[in-house]
Structure formats: structure tokens, C-alpha cells
Design a protein around this motif. Structure first.
Motif, short mmCIF file in Angstrom:
data_model
loop_
_atom_site.label_atom_id
_atom_site.label_comp_id
_atom_site.label_asym_id
_atom_site.label_seq_id
_atom_site.Cartn_x
_atom_site.Cartn_y
_atom_site.Cartn_z
N ALA A 66 -7.15 4.52 8.45
CA ALA A 66 -5.89 5.27 8.39
C ALA A 66 -5.40 5.33 6.94
CB ALA A 66 -4.85 4.62 9.28
N GLY A 67 -5.88 4.41 6.10
CA GLY A 67 -5.47 4.42 4.70
C GLY A 67 -5.70 3.05 4.07
N VAL A 68 -5.48 3.01 2.77
CA VAL A 68 -5.62 1.75 2.01
C VAL A 68 -4.30 1.50 1.27
CG1 VAL A 68 -6.80 0.60 0.09
CG2 VAL A 68 -8.11 1.99 1.69
N ASN A 94 0.37 3.40 -17.76
CA ASN A 94 0.36 4.78 -17.25
C ASN A 94 -0.98 5.14 -16.61
OD1 ASN A 94 3.03 5.32 -17.96
ND2 ASN A 94 2.43 5.69 -20.07
N PHE A 95 -1.49 4.22 -15.82
CA PHE A 95 -2.82 4.36 -15.21
C PHE A 95 -2.69 4.95 -13.80
CE2 PHE A 95 -6.72 2.74 -13.23
CZ PHE A 95 -7.65 3.08 -14.19
N PRO A 96 -3.36 6.09 -13.53
CA PRO A 96 -3.20 6.76 -12.22
C PRO A 96 -4.07 6.15 -11.14
CG PRO A 96 -4.64 8.05 -13.62
CD PRO A 96 -4.25 6.83 -14.44
N LEU A 97 -3.82 4.89 -10.80
CA LEU A 97 -4.68 4.13 -9.88
C LEU A 97 -4.83 4.81 -8.52
CD1 LEU A 97 -6.28 1.47 -9.52
CD2 LEU A 97 -4.21 0.45 -8.61
N LYS A 98 -3.69 5.28 -7.97
CA LYS A 98 -3.72 5.90 -6.64
C LYS A 98 -4.68 7.10 -6.61
CE LYS A 98 -0.54 8.77 -3.93
NZ LYS A 98 -0.62 8.51 -2.51
N ARG A 99 -4.53 8.01 -7.57
CA ARG A 99 -5.36 9.22 -7.59
C ARG A 99 -6.85 8.87 -7.73
NH1 ARG A 99 -7.42 12.16 -11.56
NH2 ARG A 99 -6.13 11.31 -13.23
N LEU A 100 -7.15 7.93 -8.62
CA LEU A 100 -8.56 7.57 -8.86
C LEU A 100 -9.21 6.98 -7.61
CD1 LEU A 100 -8.23 6.07 -12.46
CD2 LEU A 100 -9.35 8.21 -11.83
N VAL A 101 -8.47 6.09 -6.92
CA VAL A 101 -9.04 5.47 -5.72
C VAL A 101 -9.13 6.50 -4.59
CG1 VAL A 101 -8.80 3.61 -4.03
CG2 VAL A 101 -8.21 3.18 -6.41
N LEU A 105 -12.59 7.47 -2.68
CA LEU A 105 -12.78 7.10 -1.27
C LEU A 105 -12.56 8.27 -0.31
CD1 LEU A 105 -11.01 3.60 -1.09
CD2 LEU A 105 -13.45 4.04 -0.96
N GLY A 106 -11.78 9.26 -0.75
CA GLY A 106 -11.50 10.41 0.11
C GLY A 106 -10.49 10.12 1.21
N ILE A 107 -9.66 9.10 1.03
CA ILE A 107 -8.59 8.80 2.00
C ILE A 107 -7.30 8.47 1.25
CG2 ILE A 107 -10.08 7.97 3.87
CD1 ILE A 107 -9.29 5.11 2.94
N GLY A 108 -6.19 8.42 2.00
CA GLY A 108 -4.88 8.17 1.40
C GLY A 108 -4.73 6.72 0.92
N VAL A 109 -4.07 6.56 -0.22
CA VAL A 109 -3.83 5.24 -0.80
C VAL A 109 -2.33 5.08 -1.06
CG1 VAL A 109 -4.16 3.82 -2.88
CG2 VAL A 109 -6.10 5.02 -1.86
N HIS A 110 -1.80 3.93 -0.69
CA HIS A 110 -0.39 3.63 -0.99
C HIS A 110 -0.34 2.47 -1.98
CE1 HIS A 110 3.96 3.34 -0.26
NE2 HIS A 110 3.77 2.05 -0.48
N LEU A 111 0.35 2.70 -3.09
CA LEU A 111 0.51 1.66 -4.11
C LEU A 111 1.87 1.00 -3.96
CD1 LEU A 111 -1.91 1.79 -6.00
CD2 LEU A 111 -0.41 2.58 -7.82
#
Ligand SMILES: [Zn+2]
Length: 315
Positions: A66-68, A94-101, A105-111
Motif C-alpha cells: 500500500a506504500g512505504v 534539499n534532497f528529494p528523497l521521496k521522489r527518488l524512492v 519502487l513505483g509506489i507511494g512514499v510518505h516521509l
């Protein structure tokens, strides 16, 4: 199809992750060294590998998730998924961690900020599970904090809401790493306990701690448990300022629960009774005796449970 969730805690030393079932029970867990010295992109690769390994072990695939959720240190832009300036991760500014992961992975990430994540984990499954409001204080090398009100993390307008280690208790207090003076962190962290003990030892006062080459907060607490006068005074001073901070926070938030976590909370029996007494004497009468000040229940798992819960709630 089962919708598992993965929660990851990106720490300075280790990356820890767990795969959770639909009802948020841990299915399996993994821990690997962060190697932050190799830079942001290498850490992203390691994080992605950890997520894939957790899925493989559990016999599922990333596309079934469902997500990470990722708990990360330092101020961040939660909406944009960007780490703005983590002191322990200089390479992540200023590192775009969410977008990169997400792209990998091709799934939604919540930071989420790690202390906010721990607060949310305690709120959902720990000491605040029956409450509507909770303040979390993580007492470790520094002091992390988080506030959950009516089920929502208080992040503020600029992402600095809940930075409870840096509420100022004395304008002429010890200098803090944040650039200000007299922050709660300078009295209630493990680092502060060691500093106060060293300052007291310099006077030549007898103590079982005298003459030691290096000193840890645990040793100070152990000495206090053995009734060493100097160590007892240090712990009392720490408890006094922690109480002062909690009273001030209670007059802002008026929470049902104040949960104390982090490494220092292992020694909670040595300072919590004093903190509770102080708060009961100082807080306004309407809240007196009604605020549950307690040790956090989830330990190191609070952050990963918190981010996993946030992903679950969003899904
Ligand atoms: Zn500070």
C-alpha cells in the motif's frame, strides 16, 4: 489482495525496516548499516534494497504494498518529500528523497520527521493509544519531540512545529547546537547529563564517577541509583528542567499523555517521580494529577510503527 505496508527508520548508523500486515502487525524486519558517508544516492539504493528484501522475505512483491513510510532525521518538507537540512546528513540538504524512492519502487512514499513519527507510533499503538492528544519527548544524544492532537501531527506552518528539544528554558543557559542558548536539550539529553556531571566533577567533589577517562549518561544514572550524591544532584537538575519544559508544553497543548522515549528513558525510574511531582505542583489546577507522564512503550519501534500507520491511514 493483502495490502502490506513497510515502515523504515533512516538513522545515522542503521537503516531499520519492518513489513506490516494489514492490521499493522510486524511480519518481518531487517536492519542494515546506513553508510551515510557514501552520499545520498547510495543511501537511497540501500533503502530501496531493504524494501525489496523485506518483500522477498515475506513472499510478496513491492507492487502489492500500500506504500512505504520513511522516518528521517531533521527538518523536512513533508508535502514535497524533501529533507531540507538534517544535521547528521549534510549530504542530504534539499534532497528529494521521496521522489527518488517513489521513482525507483513505483509506489507511494510518505516521509516524516523521525520524532514526529515516534510520537505518532506512540499515539496509535503505545502509551497514547487510548488518548486524543500526546506529547512525545525522545531523550537521546539530543532531544526530539512530537505533538499529536486529535489524531494529527502538529507540524506547523514551516515544518518546525514540535521541535520540543529547542524550547528555550533559560535565555542565559548553555549554548545549543541550534545556535540558541538554554534549550531543553541542554538539560534533558544524554549529552547534557554527561556535561553536567563533568562540570560537577571539576570541583573535586568526591564521587564514584571521579577519575574516569570517559563518561556516559548510563554511568551517571547508575551512580545515582547507587546514591552517589553528585550523580543524584545531576539527575535532580535534569529532572527539574525536564519538568519545567513539560509544564510549559502542558500550558500550550494540555495533553492527556506525555510519553518519554529515547535511550535516557531506560533510567526513567530515577527521574520520572520527580518530574511528575514538579508538573503537579506547577501546572494549572484544572490539569493537576490528570496528565499521564509515562515511559514510551514502543522503544526503537515507535518510528517505524508511526510511519507505517501514517501510510495505512492515507491509503
Ligand atoms: Zn537548541
Amino acid at each position: 489482495m493483502s495490502r502490506h505496508v513497510i515502515g523504515v527508520d533512516l538513522g545515522g548508523t542503521n537503516v531499520r525496516g519492518a513489513l506490516f500486515s494489514e492490521n499493522l502487525e510486524v511480519r518481518n524486519r531487517l536492519k542494515r548499516p546506513t553508510h551515510r558517508e557514501e552520499g545520498g544516492y547510495a543511501v537511497v539504493d540501500r533503502l530501496v534494497a531493504l524494501v525489496r528484501a523485506l518483500c522477498n522475505e515475506a513472499g510478496t512483491s513491492v507492487s502489492n504494498l500500500a506504500g512505504v513510510g520513511i522516518a528521517v532525521p531533521g527538518p523536512l518538507d513533508v508535502t514535497g518529500g524533501i529533507i531540507t537540512s538534517a544535521p547528521n546528513f549534510p549530504d542530504f540538504t534539499n534532497f528529494p528523497l521521496k521522489r527518488l524512492v517513489e521513482e525507483t519502487l513505483g509506489i507511494g512514499v510518505h516521509l516524516e520527521n523521525d520524532a514526529n513519527a515516534a510520537a505518532y507510533g506512540e499515539f496509535r499503538q503505545g502509551s497514547g493509544r487510548d488518548a486524543h492528544s500526546l506529547i512525545f519527548l525522545g531523550l537521546g544524544t539530543g532531544v526530539g519531540g512530537g505533538i499529536v492532537l486529535d489524531g494529527k501531527i502538529l507540524r506547523g506552518a514551516h515544518g518546525v512545529g514540535g521541535e520540543l528539544g529547542h524550547i528555550i528554558l533559560a535565555a542565559d543557559g548553555p549554548p545549543c547546537g541550534c545556535g540558541n542558548r538554554g534549550c531543553l536539550e541542554q538539560w534533558a539529553s544524554a549529552t547534557a547529563v554527561v556535561r553536567m556531571a563533568k562540570e560537577a566533577l571539576e570541583s573535586g567533589e568526591p564521587s564514584v564517577l571521579a577519575g574516569r577517562e570517559s563518561l556516559t549518561a548510563r554511568e551517571v544514572f547508575e551512580a545515582a541509583g547507587g546514591s552517589d550524591e553528585l550523580a543524584c544532584r545531576v539527575v535532580a537538575r535534569m529532572a527539574h528542567f525536564l519538568g519545567l519544559g513539560i509544564v510549559s508544553l502542558c500550558h500550550v497543548v494540555d495533553p492527556e499523555v506525555v510519553a518519554i522515549g529515547g535511550g535516557v528513558s531506560e533510567s526513567v525510574d530515577l527521574f520520572l517521580p520527580r518530574v511528575r511531582k514538579f508538573v503537579d505542583e506547577q501546572v494549572f489546577p484544572a490539569a493537576r494529577g490528570k496528565i499521564k507522564i509515562t515511559r514510551a512503550e514502543l522503544g526503537d519501534d515507535a518510528g517505524i510503527i508511526g510511519v507505517a500507520s501514517l501510510v495505512r491511514n492515507a491509503g
